[in-house]
Design a protein around this motif. Structure first.
Motif, PDB file in Angstrom:
ATOM      1  N   VAL A 286     -18.752   5.482 -11.722  1.00 44.49           N
ATOM      2  CA  VAL A 286     -19.684   6.529 -11.832  1.00 44.49           C
ATOM      3  C   VAL A 286     -18.958   7.938 -11.738  1.00 44.49           C
ATOM      4  O   VAL A 286     -19.445   8.690 -12.700  1.00 44.49           O
ATOM      5  N   ARG A 287     -17.970   8.065 -11.298  1.00 43.62           N
ATOM      6  CA  ARG A 287     -17.232   9.434 -11.328  1.00 43.62           C
ATOM      7  C   ARG A 287     -16.178   9.301 -12.713  1.00 43.62           C
ATOM      8  O   ARG A 287     -15.808  10.385 -12.782  1.00 43.62           O
ATOM      9  N   GLN A 288     -16.310   8.407 -13.343  1.00 43.86           N
ATOM     10  CA  GLN A 288     -15.417   8.365 -14.708  1.00 43.86           C
ATOM     11  C   GLN A 288     -13.939   8.464 -14.517  1.00 43.86           C
ATOM     12  O   GLN A 288     -13.380   9.263 -15.251  1.00 43.86           O
ATOM     13  N   ALA A 289     -13.475   7.822 -13.227  1.00 47.81           N
ATOM     14  CA  ALA A 289     -12.112   7.992 -13.015  1.00 47.81           C
ATOM     15  C   ALA A 289     -11.162   7.264 -13.958  1.00 47.81           C
ATOM     16  O   ALA A 289     -11.650   6.556 -15.004  1.00 47.81           O
ATOM     17  N   PRO A 290      -9.913   7.491 -14.171  1.00 49.94           N
ATOM     18  CA  PRO A 290      -9.133   6.764 -15.310  1.00 49.94           C
ATOM     19  C   PRO A 290      -9.479   5.321 -15.129  1.00 49.94           C
ATOM     20  O   PRO A 290      -9.719   4.765 -13.913  1.00 49.94           O
ATOM     21  N   PRO A 291      -9.329   4.574 -16.188  1.00 46.99           N
ATOM     22  CA  PRO A 291      -9.429   3.182 -16.270  1.00 46.99           C
ATOM     23  C   PRO A 291      -8.788   2.460 -15.267  1.00 46.99           C
ATOM     24  O   PRO A 291      -8.989   1.270 -14.640  1.00 46.99           O
ATOM     25  N   GLN A 292      -7.507   2.939 -15.043  1.00 49.63           N
ATOM     26  CA  GLN A 292      -6.805   2.280 -14.228  1.00 49.63           C
ATOM     27  C   GLN A 292      -7.302   1.958 -12.766  1.00 49.63           C
ATOM     28  O   GLN A 292      -6.988   0.876 -12.048  1.00 49.63           O
ATOM     29  N   PHE A 293      -8.169   2.844 -12.274  1.00 46.66           N
ATOM     30  CA  PHE A 293      -8.711   2.874 -11.046  1.00 46.66           C
ATOM     31  C   PHE A 293      -9.735   1.665 -10.932  1.00 46.66           C
ATOM     32  O   PHE A 293      -9.605   0.819  -9.904  1.00 46.66           O
ATOM     33  N   TRP A 294     -10.532   1.674 -11.768  1.00 45.14           N
ATOM     34  CA  TRP A 294     -11.659   0.536 -11.742  1.00 45.14           C
ATOM     35  C   TRP A 294     -11.161  -0.619 -11.960  1.00 45.14           C
ATOM     36  O   TRP A 294     -11.639  -1.826 -11.639  1.00 45.14           O
ATOM     37  N   ILE A 295     -10.044  -0.979 -12.687  1.00 45.98           N
ATOM     38  CA  ILE A 295      -9.456  -2.316 -13.071  1.00 45.98           C
ATOM     39  C   ILE A 295      -9.008  -2.680 -11.879  1.00 45.98           C
ATOM     40  O   ILE A 295      -9.051  -4.034 -11.463  1.00 45.98           O
TER      41      ILE A 295
ATOM     42  N   LEU B 122       0.784  -1.217  -0.180  1.00 49.43           N
ATOM     43  CA  LEU B 122      -0.211   0.159  -0.043  1.00 49.43           C
ATOM     44  C   LEU B 122       0.862   1.345   0.210  1.00 49.43           C
ATOM     45  O   LEU B 122       0.504   2.196  -0.466  1.00 49.43           O
ATOM     46  N   LEU B 123       1.944   1.227   0.730  1.00 51.29           N
ATOM     47  CA  LEU B 123       2.761   2.294   0.574  1.00 51.29           C
ATOM     48  C   LEU B 123       3.292   2.689  -0.705  1.00 51.29           C
ATOM     49  O   LEU B 123       3.411   3.595  -1.066  1.00 51.29           O
ATOM     50  N   ILE B 124       3.803   1.846  -1.492  1.00 53.83           N
ATOM     51  CA  ILE B 124       4.242   2.097  -2.728  1.00 53.83           C
ATOM     52  C   ILE B 124       3.163   2.194  -3.745  1.00 53.83           C
ATOM     53  O   ILE B 124       3.321   3.234  -4.420  1.00 53.83           O
ATOM     54  N   ALA B 125       1.939   1.575  -3.424  1.00 54.78           N
ATOM     55  CA  ALA B 125       0.895   1.929  -4.520  1.00 54.78           C
ATOM     56  C   ALA B 125       0.494   3.392  -4.216  1.00 54.78           C
ATOM     57  O   ALA B 125       0.263   4.199  -5.305  1.00 54.78           O
ATOM     58  N   ASN B 126       0.215   3.815  -3.299  1.00 57.15           N
ATOM     59  CA  ASN B 126      -0.200   5.146  -2.956  1.00 57.15           C
ATOM     60  C   ASN B 126       0.877   6.463  -2.870  1.00 57.15           C
ATOM     61  O   ASN B 126       0.494   7.418  -3.479  1.00 57.15           O
ATOM     62  N   THR B 127       2.100   6.127  -2.779  1.00 57.29           N
ATOM     63  CA  THR B 127       3.121   7.046  -3.159  1.00 57.29           C
ATOM     64  C   THR B 127       3.074   6.995  -4.773  1.00 57.29           C
ATOM     65  O   THR B 127       3.414   8.204  -5.497  1.00 57.29           O
ATOM     66  N   LEU B 128       3.063   5.821  -5.410  1.00 56.89           N
ATOM     67  CA  LEU B 128       3.100   6.082  -7.047  1.00 56.89           C
ATOM     68  C   LEU B 128       1.707   6.794  -7.650  1.00 56.89           C
ATOM     69  O   LEU B 128       1.732   7.713  -8.440  1.00 56.89           O
TER      70      LEU B 128
ATOM     71  N   ALA C 138       0.686   2.066  -9.875  1.00 57.56           N
ATOM     72  CA  ALA C 138      -0.028   2.435  -8.962  1.00 57.56           C
ATOM     73  C   ALA C 138      -1.292   1.675  -8.403  1.00 57.56           C
ATOM     74  O   ALA C 138      -1.363   0.839  -7.403  1.00 57.56           O
ATOM     75  N   VAL C 139      -1.977   1.441  -9.509  1.00 61.59           N
ATOM     76  CA  VAL C 139      -3.319   0.311  -9.305  1.00 61.59           C
ATOM     77  C   VAL C 139      -2.860  -0.923  -9.306  1.00 61.59           C
ATOM     78  O   VAL C 139      -3.579  -1.730  -8.578  1.00 61.59           O
ATOM     79  N   LEU C 140      -1.858  -1.286  -9.959  1.00 64.88           N
ATOM     80  CA  LEU C 140      -1.479  -2.709 -10.004  1.00 64.88           C
ATOM     81  C   LEU C 140      -0.988  -3.039  -8.696  1.00 64.88           C
ATOM     82  O   LEU C 140      -1.451  -4.165  -8.184  1.00 64.88           O
ATOM     83  N   PHE C 141      -0.280  -2.048  -8.056  1.00 67.59           N
ATOM     84  CA  PHE C 141       0.282  -2.686  -6.743  1.00 67.59           C
ATOM     85  C   PHE C 141      -0.856  -2.496  -5.691  1.00 67.59           C
ATOM     86  O   PHE C 141      -1.047  -3.414  -4.649  1.00 67.59           O
ATOM     87  N   GLU C 142      -1.767  -1.608  -5.864  1.00 63.61           N
ATOM     88  CA  GLU C 142      -2.902  -1.489  -4.778  1.00 63.61           C
ATOM     89  C   GLU C 142      -3.802  -2.780  -5.159  1.00 63.61           C
ATOM     90  O   GLU C 142      -4.384  -3.510  -4.213  1.00 63.61           O
ATOM     91  N   ALA C 143      -3.849  -3.334  -6.334  1.00 66.33           N
ATOM     92  CA  ALA C 143      -4.530  -4.512  -6.577  1.00 66.33           C
ATOM     93  C   ALA C 143      -4.125  -5.579  -6.183  1.00 66.33           C
ATOM     94  O   ALA C 143      -4.659  -6.657  -5.602  1.00 66.33           O
ATOM     95  N   MET C 144      -2.706  -5.785  -5.836  1.00 70.00           N
ATOM     96  CA  MET C 144      -2.121  -6.722  -5.335  1.00 70.00           C
ATOM     97  C   MET C 144      -2.212  -6.835  -3.591  1.00 70.00           C
ATOM     98  O   MET C 144      -1.395  -7.495  -3.010  1.00 70.00           O
TER      99      MET C 144
END
Length: 248
Positions: A205-214, A56-62, A160-166
């Motif tokens: 709903v908020r149409q965030a970048p695709p990385q976020f919902w993936i 989470l530290l790596i994901a959120n920093t990225l 960022a989202v890949l690390f968070e997904a993991m």
């Protein structure tokens, strides 16, 4: 009359909007409250993987650095900052308890030794801060050099989202190695699942970048995997206990 109805509708819409923003900003840290309390109560960190905090530290920093290249919604940026603070609190607690539980004091393992064998298993909290400072500096330099390259910025967002997904993978692995979920807060995982479902819907709903919902979809799948472990290992433990109680 129509004006009053419109005003009430607008007010209600604003209230819902602020509740949703509050849930996004602070909802991410809520799952770690029961795990923090569980570790503090039992003074045992064996059931919790500290690599969850690293992930989470790596994901959120990225994600924070991604914001400088592609400015997404401010609540998501604030969420990342608060999550990093929360993960540092978790690391601080785990390091203190591990040191406290040592019967025979072993040699200190610190970041400045640069020994990969003890990476993220250091015995002092300052080493974790040192690593994060180095990581932030490296990210800052690279982002400064390539911030005008759209492909690079998108890559940062994807990582960022890949690390968070993991996020749940270290805990999934820890449970598998222990063949148990003892010491892991089931409440934490249930809150992960609830939060990830809500978060994914919010991103769509908020149409965030695709990385976020993936990221959100992958997290939900991993959460389900951990909950399956809870069911499986608890049932397996019950079967073993019954067999041990049976007379020869």
């Amino acid at each position: 009359m129509d004006t009053v109805v419109d005003e009430l509708s607008l007010s209600l819409s604003n209230v819902v909007k602020w509740i949703a923003i509050g849930a996004i900003v602070f909802g991410g840290i809520v799952p770690y409250i029961p795990q923090y309390k569980e570790i503090k109560r039992t003074e045992d960190t064996e059931g919790f993987s500290l690599f969850v905090c690293l992930t989470l530290l790596i994901a959120n920093t990225l994600r924070i650095f991604f914001w400088f290249g592609k400015q997404y919604e401010l609540p998501l940026l604030i969420q990342s900052i608060i999550m990093n603070i929360t993960m540092l609190a978790m690391v601080h607690l785990c390091v203190n308890i591990r040191n406290k539980n040592q019967i025979i004091r072993s040699k200190d393992k610190v970041f400045s030794d640069f020994d990969l064998q003890y990476f993220w298993a250091w015995t002092d909290f300052i080493s974790y801060i040192d690593f994060l400072i180095v990581f932030h500096i490296a990210c800052g330099i690279v982002m400064y050099l390539f911030i005008d390259v759209p492909l690079f910025v998108e890559l940062v967002g994807f990582l960022a989202v890949l690390f968070e997904a993991m996020l749940g993978v270290p805990q999934l692995k820890k449970n598998y190695q222990n063949k148990s979920t003892l010491g892991m807060s089931v409440q934490m995982v249930l809150m992960w699942t609830t939060g990830d479902i809500f978060k994914t819907i919010y991103f769509l709903v908020r149409q965030a970048p695709p990385q976020f919902w993936i990221c959100g979809v992958l997290q939900i799948l991993i959460d389900i995997g951990i909950l399956t472990q809870v069911y499986w290992y608890r049932n397996s433990s019950g079967v073993r206990a019954k067999k041990q109680d049976m007379p020869d």
